[in-house]
Design an enzyme around this catalytic site. Structure first.
Site, PDB file in Angstrom:
ATOM      1  N   LYS A 476      21.377  17.573  39.371  1.00  0.00           N
ATOM      2  CA  LYS A 476      20.477  18.554  38.739  1.00  0.00           C
ATOM      3  C   LYS A 476      19.113  17.872  38.631  1.00  0.00           C
ATOM      4  CE  LYS A 476      19.973  21.073  34.326  1.00  0.00           C
ATOM      5  NZ  LYS A 476      20.640  21.292  33.034  1.00  0.00           N
ATOM      6  N   TRP A 477      18.141  18.404  39.358  1.00  0.00           N
ATOM      7  CA  TRP A 477      16.778  17.831  39.377  1.00  0.00           C
ATOM      8  C   TRP A 477      15.930  18.639  38.401  1.00  0.00           C
ATOM      9  CZ3 TRP A 477      14.150  14.927  43.755  1.00  0.00           C
ATOM     10  CH2 TRP A 477      12.775  14.810  43.558  1.00  0.00           C
ATOM     11  N   ASP A 478      15.587  18.006  37.296  1.00  0.00           N
ATOM     12  CA  ASP A 478      14.868  18.698  36.228  1.00  0.00           C
ATOM     13  C   ASP A 478      13.378  18.358  36.273  1.00  0.00           C
ATOM     14  OD1 ASP A 478      14.498  20.210  33.951  1.00  0.00           O
ATOM     15  OD2 ASP A 478      15.921  19.105  32.703  1.00  0.00           O
ATOM     16  N   MET A 479      12.556  19.142  35.582  1.00  0.00           N
ATOM     17  CA  MET A 479      11.102  18.914  35.531  1.00  0.00           C
ATOM     18  C   MET A 479      10.599  19.620  34.285  1.00  0.00           C
ATOM     19  SD  MET A 479       7.826  19.712  36.036  1.00  0.00           S
ATOM     20  CE  MET A 479       6.391  19.127  36.836  1.00  0.00           C
ATOM     21  N   ASP A 548      17.008  28.216  30.301  1.00  0.00           N
ATOM     22  CA  ASP A 548      17.716  27.534  29.217  1.00  0.00           C
ATOM     23  C   ASP A 548      18.287  28.535  28.238  1.00  0.00           C
ATOM     24  OD1 ASP A 548      17.404  25.047  30.172  1.00  0.00           O
ATOM     25  OD2 ASP A 548      15.778  24.451  28.833  1.00  0.00           O
TER      26      ASP A 548
END
Ligand code: DGJ
Length: 744
Positions: A476-479, A548
């Protein structure tokens, strides 16, 4: 599918299955104008639609008022500074600071297949399933060439456009605006739909009339953003989900964008999208080229639904590259809402234990496993496993999870660094900031300067070494913050205007490297939820965390917005615990499952702690996912009722491509007193086939209801014209699934 040049009228005609897109070279100067885009038409001369021969603007005869002509001609790619005073697509400054370019048709090429856009995500196609037209325009005096590219795909009513600017002036020039597309239509009174939002409330649908003057949405945050999405559609006043003419446009890009539309003094409409010109410039040396991101245009005469289905097919077949794109995704359980930062290996193994017994297939370890990351104030950038937290190390944990028959996934936020981190202490100059000024923090973090290859190389090596250290099958690549205080220790002053775009290219470079070196990795993008859920990111990851906000009712609106453009297979959607962590609402566990079924499906809760009766429902939901995911992932999507519009009831359906099966989901948000059922009309079925309706548990949906005939087989024609009755349950937030199956 065909593209042709018709010499007698100097026209370009792009035909897809049901649409035609026509441009013409007109006037003594050789301008390229837009004549028509809409339902398929024969090869007639439609240059009259450009109205160039109508007085008082007849260009040949009216040199005196030539600017009147420029200001109303439907330029296919309008330029700044020559007298078209509407929004321009291109602005280039020469060394003297002048910015006026006149683009004239020079040549064209039509070929099978589609070229790649260097460094950028874009739709793809091969010689069998796609075709491209490239039209080269030139401003001879300025030494500038612009190549306009148009690609189409077998069986899909979409046109993918981009532009390439080439400097052949022998000198340096500066691009200050280079939009991906511009598209003029004559004399139309449209509504427009754009998507707006904020954190936890992404992609809300906003429908308003197209007014006079320019109206725009944009991002200046360095990401496409939760606030606006680079999608717009123009629709006839009476158009809705299932009828009317609709023009959709989406940008395949994840950075700053601007999308604008407006009516002119002559009622023509100009639609445009591309990199946001604010905070953009690009120094182009002699012989250098600049590629704009790609934009996709979709025309539908079957309302918004027709547009969505085209986007879904296009993105599924010609944008998403992952080996997972047509595969069922593992049902995952993510520990974020279960534990936040408060976990260790024992807790995660306990979750895996319980989850695997319920049939869940992958454990994803979210934020908090590395460095000194006990809360969100520190340690981003320190991508080494915290072995105080995860005793025995990462491999031990992954092996334990694997032993329980589950895959393992992990969270990263590669673009970030916290001031309180070893990485920042070692390389403060790697963080974006203006020397000598205190930068603004968000969530106590700064953004790494991804315009620099040494930075992206370092991060890549850290991520890759973690991935190699254990059997990790998902990332999971979050920013989690926007970009500001733009300053790079490396970029020279005259190139600072390139920062935002170079940053986005850096993100793409790193994701490309990751999926090339780990070809079987399932990558899920995320940006504080759906802050970067855009077509650019889909080129790298087949799924994106949509929000979210996991509350089933809020999700109805968020998912409806996403479904306008994105295939359901790409939409990260999970069942979470109640009261919901974002809005405090309590909804039935079953409803949460039905709503998450519209996406990738998974869980975001502490399965060891939720109420027993909810836990007991998980194996049923797992079965439901396996039974219906093929239809959801691969089928055609139709919206039957919109909670965003009506405020109390939501319903959608997916129909398998062979029309043998369909799944209807209905959610009654607010129970109405003394109402037995609601009627919904179905779509997309074969009118001549007979169908049976089943409940989620496989029993007959019509059992106990009169009026459905004695053999309970109903023709597709009846289901679509007369509809079915949806029975409301008791209480708010009730939902049901109906499985429609062709009768044998
Ligand atoms: C924001 C994401 O959207 C969440 O799902 C979670 O991963 C947190 N970041 C972790 O910090």
């Amino acid at each position: 599918m065909n593209i042709k040049y018709i010499e007698s009228t100097r026209s370009f005609k792009i035909d897809t299955v049901h649409t035609s897109y026509v441009m013409g070279v007109v006037d003594k100067e050789g301008f390229l104008g837009h004549a028509y885009y809409g339902r398929l038409i024969p090869d007639d001369d439609v240059n009259y639609l450009m109205r160039v021969f109508e007085p008082p603007f007849t260009p040949e005869k009216n040199e005196r008022d030539r600017l009147s002509f420029y200001d109303c001609f439907p330029f296919e790619y309008p330029t700044h500074g020559i007298g078209d005073f509407r929004e321009s697509a291109l602005r280039i400054e020469d060394e003297g600071g002048h910015a006026a370019n006149k683009l004239i048709y020079k040549s064209h090429e039509i070929f099978k297949g589609k070229k790649k856009l260097p460094g950028l995500p874009a739709t793809f196609g091969d010689e069998k399933d796609s075709m491209t037209l490239e039209i080269t325009m030139e401003d001879k005096e300025a030494g500038i060439e612009v190549v306009l590219s148009y690609s189409i795909f077998e069986g899909i009513d979409a046109v993918a456009r981009s532009a390439k600017v080439v400097n052949r002036s022998g000198r340096k020039v500066k691009l200050t605006k280079a939009m991906s597309t511009s598209f003029d239509m004559d004399d139309r009174d449209f509504d427009k739909i754009t998507l707006y939002g904020t954190w936890a409330r992404e992609k809300a649908i906003d429908r308003t009339p197209v007014a006079y003057g320019s109206q725009s949405i944009c991002s200046k945050r360095g990401i496409s953003s939760a606030q606006h999405h680079p999608f717009i559609c123009l629709l006839e006043k009476n158009a809705d989900y299932n009828k009317g003419e609709v023009y959709g446009q989406d940008l395949v890009y994840s950075g700053n964008f601007r999308t604008s539309v407006g009516r002119s003094q002559y009622d023509s409409v100009r639609l445009m999208t591309g990199i946001n010109p604010e905070d953009f410039s690009w120094a182009l040396g002699d012989g250098e080229e600049f590629y704009t991101p790609e934009a996709v245009l979709v025309y539908s005469s079957e309302g918004l639904g027709g547009m969505s289905r085209t986007f879904h097919d296009l993105y599924r077949q010609h944008l998403i590259r992952s080996p997972y794109r047509s595969k069922k995704r593992p049902i995952l359980i993510n520990n974020w809402e279960a534990t936040y930062f408060n976990f260790d290996e024992k807790k995660l193994i306990a979750i895996a234990d319980c989850a695997s017994k319920a049939g869940i297939e992958m454990l994803v370890m979210d934020d908090g496993w590395f460095g000194n990351r006990f809360d969100d104030n520190r340690a981003l950038g320190d991508w080494d496993v915290n072995e105080e937290k995860l005793k025995g190390g990462l491999k031990y944990l992954v092996d334990e999870v694997n032993k329980r028959g589950m895959k393992f996934g992990i969270w990263f936020e590669p673009e970030m660094v916290c001031p309180d981190s070893d990485l920042y202490r070692a390389h403060p100059d790697w963080a974006i900031q203006i020397q000598g000024r205190k930068p603004g923090l968000a969530r106590n973090q700064m953004v790494l300067d991804f315009t620099r290859e040494e930075v992206t190389d370092y991060i890549y090596n850290k991520v890759a070494s973690i991935l190699k250290s254990a059997n990790i099958e998902y990332v999971k690549w979050d920013m989690n913050r926007p970009l500001c205080d733009l300053g790079s220790a490396e970029l020279p002053a005259e190139r600072m205007g390139e920062f935002f775009h170079r940053y986005t290219l850096g993100v793409y470079r790193l994701q490309e490297r990751l999926i090339t070196d780990f070809p079987n990795l399932l990558l899920e993008n995320c940006s504080s939820g759906g802050g970067r859920y855009d077509a650019g990111m889909l080129y790298y990851s087949p799924q994106i965390w949509a929000s979210d906000d996991t509350d089933a009712i809020e999700r109805l609106k968020i998912q409806e917005g996403n479904e306008l453009i994105f295939p359901l297979s790409s939409m990260g959607a999970h069942v979470s615990d109640c009261p919901n962590h974002t809005v405090g609402r309590t909804t039935p566990f079953r409803t949460r499952g039905h709503v998450a079924l519209a996406g990738t499906f998974g869980y975001e809760l502490d399965v060891t702690k939720i109420p027993e009766e909810d836990r007991e429902l998980i194996p049923e939901q797992v079965k439901m996912y396996h039974r219906f995911n093929d239809i959801v992932r691969e089928g055609d999507y139709y919206r039957l009722a919109s909670f965003s519009e009506n405020g109390d009831f939501d319903s959608w359906m997916c129909v398998s491509k062979d029309k043998n099966e369909a799944l209807i989901t209905a959610v009654t948000v607010m129970k109405r007193p003394n109402v037995k059922s609601r009627n919904v009309k179905l779509f997309g079925l074969d009118p001549d086939k007979k169908y049976c309706l089943f409940k989620e548990d496989g029993s007959d949906y019509t059992d106990g209801m009169t009026g459905y005939g004695t053999d309970r087989k109903i023709s597709g024609r009846t289901l679509m014209n007369a509809g079915i009755q949806i029975c409301e349950g008791w209480g708010d937030f009730q939902s049901l699934l109906i499985h429609v199956k062709a009768a044998k």
